[in-house]
Structures are given as C-alpha cells and as structure tokens.
Motif scaffolding. Structure first.
Motif, short mmCIF file in Angstrom:
data_model
loop_
_atom_site.label_atom_id
_atom_site.label_comp_id
_atom_site.label_asym_id
_atom_site.label_seq_id
_atom_site.Cartn_x
_atom_site.Cartn_y
_atom_site.Cartn_z
N ALA B 95 29.79 3.51 13.02
CA ALA B 95 29.30 4.39 12.22
C ALA B 95 28.06 3.89 11.41
O ALA B 95 27.00 4.70 11.02
CB ALA B 95 30.52 4.89 11.15
N GLU B 96 28.16 2.76 11.15
CA GLU B 96 27.07 2.00 10.31
C GLU B 96 25.73 1.67 11.16
O GLU B 96 24.64 2.15 10.62
CB GLU B 96 27.60 0.72 9.83
N VAL B 97 25.98 1.40 12.52
CA VAL B 97 24.92 1.35 13.21
C VAL B 97 24.08 2.66 13.30
O VAL B 97 23.04 2.85 13.21
CB VAL B 97 25.32 1.17 14.78
N LEU B 98 24.98 4.08 13.46
CA LEU B 98 24.48 5.32 13.58
C LEU B 98 23.71 5.70 12.13
O LEU B 98 22.57 6.32 12.35
CB LEU B 98 25.59 6.20 13.74
N THR B 99 24.30 5.30 11.24
CA THR B 99 23.79 5.74 9.74
C THR B 99 22.40 4.91 9.66
O THR B 99 21.49 5.52 9.27
CB THR B 99 24.87 5.01 8.64
N HIS B 100 22.36 3.69 10.06
CA HIS B 100 20.98 2.86 10.20
C HIS B 100 20.04 3.64 10.82
O HIS B 100 18.88 3.82 10.29
CB HIS B 100 21.60 1.46 10.65
N PHE B 101 20.26 4.07 11.76
CA PHE B 101 19.21 4.54 12.98
C PHE B 101 18.88 6.09 12.24
O PHE B 101 17.65 6.50 12.56
CB PHE B 101 19.49 4.61 14.25
N ALA B 102 19.93 6.77 11.80
CA ALA B 102 19.74 8.05 11.52
C ALA B 102 18.68 7.98 10.14
O ALA B 102 17.77 8.62 9.99
CB ALA B 102 20.86 8.72 10.95
N ARG B 103 18.91 6.89 9.23
CA ARG B 103 17.93 6.73 8.27
C ARG B 103 16.38 6.57 8.85
O ARG B 103 15.58 6.81 7.95
CB ARG B 103 18.53 5.86 7.05
N LEU B 104 16.43 5.47 9.42
CA LEU B 104 15.15 5.38 10.23
C LEU B 104 14.66 6.51 10.85
O LEU B 104 13.22 6.47 10.73
CB LEU B 104 15.21 4.09 11.36
N LYS B 105 15.31 7.28 11.34
CA LYS B 105 14.65 8.60 11.74
C LYS B 105 14.40 9.73 10.67
O LYS B 105 13.95 10.70 11.15
CB LYS B 105 15.33 8.93 13.06
N ALA B 111 24.64 14.36 9.21
CA ALA B 111 24.28 15.25 10.22
C ALA B 111 24.39 14.49 11.73
O ALA B 111 24.54 15.00 12.57
CB ALA B 111 22.72 15.60 10.03
N ALA B 112 24.31 13.20 11.70
CA ALA B 112 24.39 12.38 12.87
C ALA B 112 25.57 12.12 13.50
O ALA B 112 25.87 11.76 14.55
CB ALA B 112 23.39 10.90 12.76
N MET B 113 26.59 11.98 12.38
CA MET B 113 28.03 11.52 12.61
C MET B 113 28.60 12.35 13.81
O MET B 113 29.41 11.86 14.67
CB MET B 113 28.80 11.47 11.61
N ALA B 122 34.16 8.60 18.79
CA ALA B 122 34.63 9.10 17.25
C ALA B 122 35.58 8.12 16.93
O ALA B 122 35.88 7.70 15.54
CB ALA B 122 34.89 10.49 17.21
N ASP B 123 36.86 8.04 17.62
CA ASP B 123 38.09 7.18 17.22
C ASP B 123 37.76 5.83 16.96
O ASP B 123 38.32 5.20 16.09
CB ASP B 123 38.96 7.16 18.58
N ALA B 124 36.54 5.47 17.55
CA ALA B 124 36.12 3.88 17.35
C ALA B 124 34.90 3.84 15.98
O ALA B 124 34.62 2.55 15.85
CB ALA B 124 35.59 3.14 18.50
N ALA B 125 34.82 4.88 15.32
CA ALA B 125 33.62 4.89 14.41
C ALA B 125 33.68 3.76 13.41
O ALA B 125 32.86 3.13 13.08
CB ALA B 125 33.67 6.40 13.95
N LEU B 142 23.58 5.52 23.37
CA LEU B 142 23.21 7.03 23.60
C LEU B 142 23.37 8.03 22.40
O LEU B 142 22.45 8.82 22.07
CB LEU B 142 24.14 7.79 24.67
N ALA B 143 24.35 7.90 21.56
CA ALA B 143 24.43 8.59 20.46
C ALA B 143 23.23 8.16 19.29
O ALA B 143 22.81 9.12 18.84
CB ALA B 143 25.99 8.25 19.58
N GLN B 144 22.78 7.09 19.30
CA GLN B 144 21.74 6.62 18.40
C GLN B 144 20.40 7.18 18.99
O GLN B 144 19.61 7.88 18.06
CB GLN B 144 21.55 5.06 18.69
#
Lengths: 278, 304
Positions: B95-105, B111-113, B122-125, B142-144
C-alpha cells in the motif's frame, strides 16, 4: 503545487525507509553515546579551569563531530541515485511527472530530515544530561546550540556531497567506495597533508597566507573553526585548532564556506542526475 | 489512424556510439489496442521503451506520445511504465509503494488503492514488499503502472518469471484496461505466450522492425508449410508413398508438406486412399516457428 506534492512524496518515503531500516535509531544512539562519552571523559578538569562543562564538551565534541557527522551523512546518501539505478526504480520514478531536479532536492530533504533528527535528539539528550549533572551557563547553552545547528549544516553538506558522488556510478558498491574515499580525503588526509606542509614550511609564507585559506576551504575544518572561534578563549584548544583564534578572516566566512559547499554539491548532484540514462 | 494514435514512432534511429540499437523503426499504437513487441535480448525492445520515455535522444526519426514530445509533461502524464526488473524497497508495504507512486503521478492515493484488488494482492496490502513472492511483486508493479488510468501502458517483459495462472490473470487485467481505452505496448520473448491476448505484433531483430501485423496475418505471410503425417495401413506404406510422394519415416508413415492453401486438396487426395490410410496427423506451423521465421537472420526482406 503538484511539484511540491511529488517532492513531499519522495522525501516522506525516504524518511519512512530510514525509520524502517532502524537507521534513525542507530544514528541517534551513536550521536548520544559519543557526546555523553566526551562529556564525562572531558568534564574532569572543568572544575579546576572554571569553564562551564557544556562549553568544554562543545569544544571537544566539535572535533568529534567533524569525523562522525560526515560519515553518517555519507552513509545515508551514498546510494540515493546509484541504488535506484541498480534496483530499477529510477527508470520507474523518472517515467512519472517527477522532474530530476525535484528528485534530487526531495531526496536531499528526506535525508537531511533524518540526519537532523538524529543529531538534534542525540546532542539534545547529551546536552540535557550534562547541564543536569554539572549545571550550565548562558555561554555554555549558546555554544551547545551553535554546535547542534552547525552540525546539521555540516551534515547537509556531506549529504549533498554523497548524492553528487551517487550520481557518478551505476552500482551502489562503487558509490560506497567513492563515499568512503571522500570521507578519508576531506576529513582525515586533508588535515594531515596541511599539517605536514606547515611543518615543512617552518613558519614561511605558506603558513602565514595560504594555510589559513586552505583550512577554511575544507567543510569539516570550517565547521570546527567556526565553533571553536566563538567559544570563550579560556577553553583549552590545541594543534590545528589554534588557528581558531588567529584566523585572518571574519568568523562568518566559515559559515559562508559551508553554505557554498552545500549549494555546489547540490548543483553537481543535479547536473550528474540530468545526464543519467536510467 | 495515425492521427488517433497515442504512440506514433516514425523512422526512429537510436545509436550508442558505434552500435545502432534501433534502425528506422516505425510503429503506431491506437487507444484500446494491445501491441506486443517481440524480439531476442538485445533486439532493441528496451531501447524503444526508454526512447518513448524520453531517456534516450533519437539520432533520427520522430516520435510523439499523445501528440507531445517524449519526456514532456504531457507525455509523462499519458504514459505509465513497468520496467523489466524492478525492486521496490523491501521495507515498504504494498500500500505504501502504491501511495508513493500515486502521489508522484498526482493521483489521490485512496483512488489508487482499489488497484491492489484489481491485480489480486489486496490481502497483502499491509505486508512488507520483502515478504512478497516474485509474482506478487510483479502484480504490484502492474498496479503501480495502472494508477490514474494511463493512456499508454509500456510493459517491458511483464510476465517473465510468472506462473501460467498469474500470467493469465495478468493478461485479463490488460484486456480490461485496453477495453477502457488504454493503449498497451508490451515486450515479450515468446509468441506462444501472447497468442489470443494481443491485437497486433511487431517483431524486432537487431534494431530493425522485421514484421508487423496480427498473428493470423503474420502466420499466413510467413507461408510456412503444413506437415501432414500419414500412417499407412499394415503393409500399404509403399502404395501410399507411391500415390502421395513425400518422405517416408519409420517404415509405416509418410510425411508430406504443403502450403496453407493446398491443405484441402492434399486432404482430398488422402481421402481417395481409403483403407490404405490408418491415421493422419496435421501439424500447423507453430507460433514459435513463425517467430523464428521473422526474427531469424537467414530470412531477408520479411519486413515489407
């Protein structure tokens, strides 16, 4: 504003990683322990000399800081660019709207926040303990505060320097070697070489004119000279540091040197990052 | 068609000192289209991606992303990239990795979660990326890449090292994105892997575009022979060979080869043999044969 958001994201992630890796904890411990060790080894003669314990320890700690802070700063920053190339994340990050200048500046801010926190807590705890045990006067508190703030500035210089070196190679191993080399040259060998030259020169032209400028040009020495020059003259000072009281420049020039190093290093880091093909 | 293309590459040439990594490559990808870039290691696939991202300056030719120059703000907002080998910081959670890239974009992390759900992790978020399997890390990648519904997805060998089930799910996600209008350009080693999962294929070899088209198109244009293996009834192999020609193998069978358009005729002749034939087996040229045909150095002029 989105540029600020992006930079905040990068800096926050760097900061979070430093916490997770226990880097913050370990460096804070190191700063606290070294400062306390100096305080309680160095406070012995303070009664006889009628010098405040905090002032005395600030003087000796400024010498230790020159070794410790640059080392910690380089450790936190040496793989900031090369590491991202090696892990493949630089290509990913630079594919987003994040600009290269933003990346360099944001990483610098994240690293600096980590180091500043460790120094502030470490030296803060040590200062409080010393003041609690021996008492403190205004001059002592001022010297300690000055030491703490300029130590962070010194750390900023070496973080920027570590990032510049990190923009040169593509492997973290090489970046680590460069960082260690930079530390050895700037912190250890530079002073030795200057002392050697002074001994050979035997009080000639070099010693009187070139030598003070060369000492001041080194960021570690500039930091130490600044702190020692502003500490009351009755604190015992020896060796190269004797220059602190005979410096042919205003004291603030030492601060200017540090700021100059900081901006120059950041500029080099930015320039090197611009030419990287991730 | 070219006007509508999200990615348009014309006569692109990239040189590294003495080496020409890409040589006059032209390619266009339209919204909702899935295009696979095929080639051996060193064929120029990653180089093409890095040029599209603006990391490499062309020595010649022209390319535009959403009508803008590579590396420009417009292009960067339109493109999402997944490099071949990416190692996210082990200490961060998914979840933190996804948050990081969402903010960069510039996308709200919240909205990215749901993308973690989309790619099935999602279980391993909340778990550290260091504990993820290779497949899970690739799904996170891929999610990123899917953050903010990019107009062009660049995926550099996204399925290498994935098990067949993960691979199938990976392509299912891509199909959903493409249906929503995302143009997908991915690279791969293997033609058989992308069968039925891709609209168009471009084959690169030694920096040159050797062939481009749908898989059926490419197979037909390759004109590779069909092999028909005829097993003769007991003692009838000579008679079969006499009628069909071809090559005799292992004493009981005859192998004939024919072109795709001759297949029906060949089968009609086989039917005339009646009881002389015990069994027949038809082998169509397989996809890797097609790929080898276009990427092989012995084949000339296949690109046109």
């Amino acid at each position: 504003m989105t540029g600020i958001d992006r930079m905040a994201a990068v800096a926050a992630t760097e900061f979070r990683l430093a916490f997770r890796n226990r880097w913050v904890l370990l460096s804070t411990l190191a700063f606290t322990l070294f400062a306390l060790a100096l305080a309680f080894l160095g406070s012995g003669p303070s009664g006889a000399l009628k010098v405040d314990a905090l002032t005395l320890t600030a003087a000796s700690l400024s010498t230790l800081t020159v070794y410790l802070v640059p080392l910690m700063a380089l450790l936190v920053s040496y793989d900031s660019i090369a590491g991202e190339i090696e892990r493949g994340t630089l290509a990913l990050v630079l594919a987003t709207p994040l600009k290269r200048g933003e990346l360099v500046l944001a990483k610098f801010c994240g690293h600096l926040a980590v180091l500043a926190l460790a120094i502030a807590i470490g030296y803060g705890i040590a200062g409080a303990v010393i003041a609690g045990v021996h008492g403190a006067d205004d001059a002592g508190l001022l010297a300690w505060g000055r030491l703490l703030v300029t130590a962070i500035l010194l750390g900023a210089v070496f973080i920027a320097l570590g990032m510049a070196l990190s923009g040169l190679p593509r492997q973290t191993g090489t970046a680590a070697a460069l960082a260690i080399g930079a530390w050895l040259i700037l912190v250890v060998l530079y002073d030795l070489a200057l002392l050697g030259a002074v001994i050979v020169d035997q009080g000639g032209v070099f010693t009187k004119t070139v030598f003070p400028a060369l000492v001041l040009a080194n960021p570690g020495d500039a930091f130490r000279l600044y702190n020692l020059a502003l500490i009351e003259a009755n604190a015992p000072i020896a060796g190269l540091d004797g220059l602190a009281h005979t410096l042919p420049f205003p004291v603030s020039s030492a601060l200017a040197v540090l700021v100059l190093w900081l901006f120059a290093s950041l500029a080099v880091a930015w320039a090197l990052t611009r030419r990287i093909r991730p | 068609m070219t006007d509508a293309a999200i990615l348009s590459v014309e006569q692109l040439t990239i040189r590294f000192s003495a080496v020409t990594a890409l040589d006059g490559v032209s390619l266009a990808v339209a919204p909702g289209e899935r295009v696979a870039l095929l080639g051996h290691n060193g064929a120029g696939k990653s180089t093409l991606f890095k040029t599209v991202l603006g990391f490499l300056k062309p020595a010649g030719g022209h390319l535009s992303i959403a009508g803008a120059a590579p590396g420009s703000d417009v292009a960067r907002r339109a493109v999402s990239y997944l490099p071949e080998q990416v190692v996210f910081p082990k200490a961060l959670t998914g979840a933190e990795v996804l948050t990081h890239f969402a903010r960069l974009k510039g996308v709200a992390p919240k909205a990215a979660m749901p993308l973690l759900e989309t790619v099935g992790i999602a279980d391993a978020a909340g778990r550290a990326v260091g504990t993820y399997s290779k497949g899970m890390r690739q799904r996170l990648g891929l999610a990123q890449a899917l953050i903010g519904a990019p107009r062009l997805l660049l995926l550099d060998e996204p399925t290498s090292g994935l098990d067949p089930v993960s691979r199938r799910e990976f392509y299912a996600v891509l199909e959903a994105s493409a249906r929503a209008g995302t143009a997908v350009l991915l690279s791969s080693h293997s033609l058989s892997e992308i069968e039925n999962r891709i609209d168009r294929i471009a084959i690169l070899a030694k920096g040159k575009l050797r062939a481009e088209g749908s898989l059926a198109d490419l197979s037909r244009r390759a004109g590779l022979p069909i092999r028909i293996r005829v097993e003769a009834a007991e003692g009838r192999v000579e008679a079969v060979e006499a009628r069909l020609g071809g090559e005799r193998v292992n004493g009981r069978s005859v192998v004939i080869t024919c072109r795709a358009e001759e297949k029906v005729g060949a089968l009609a002749r086989l039917a005339e043999l009646g009881a002389d034939v015990a069994d027949i087996d038809i082998a169509l040229p397989d996809l890797d044969d097609v790929y080898r045909h276009y990427s092989g150095t012995t084949v000339q002029g296949a690109a046109q």
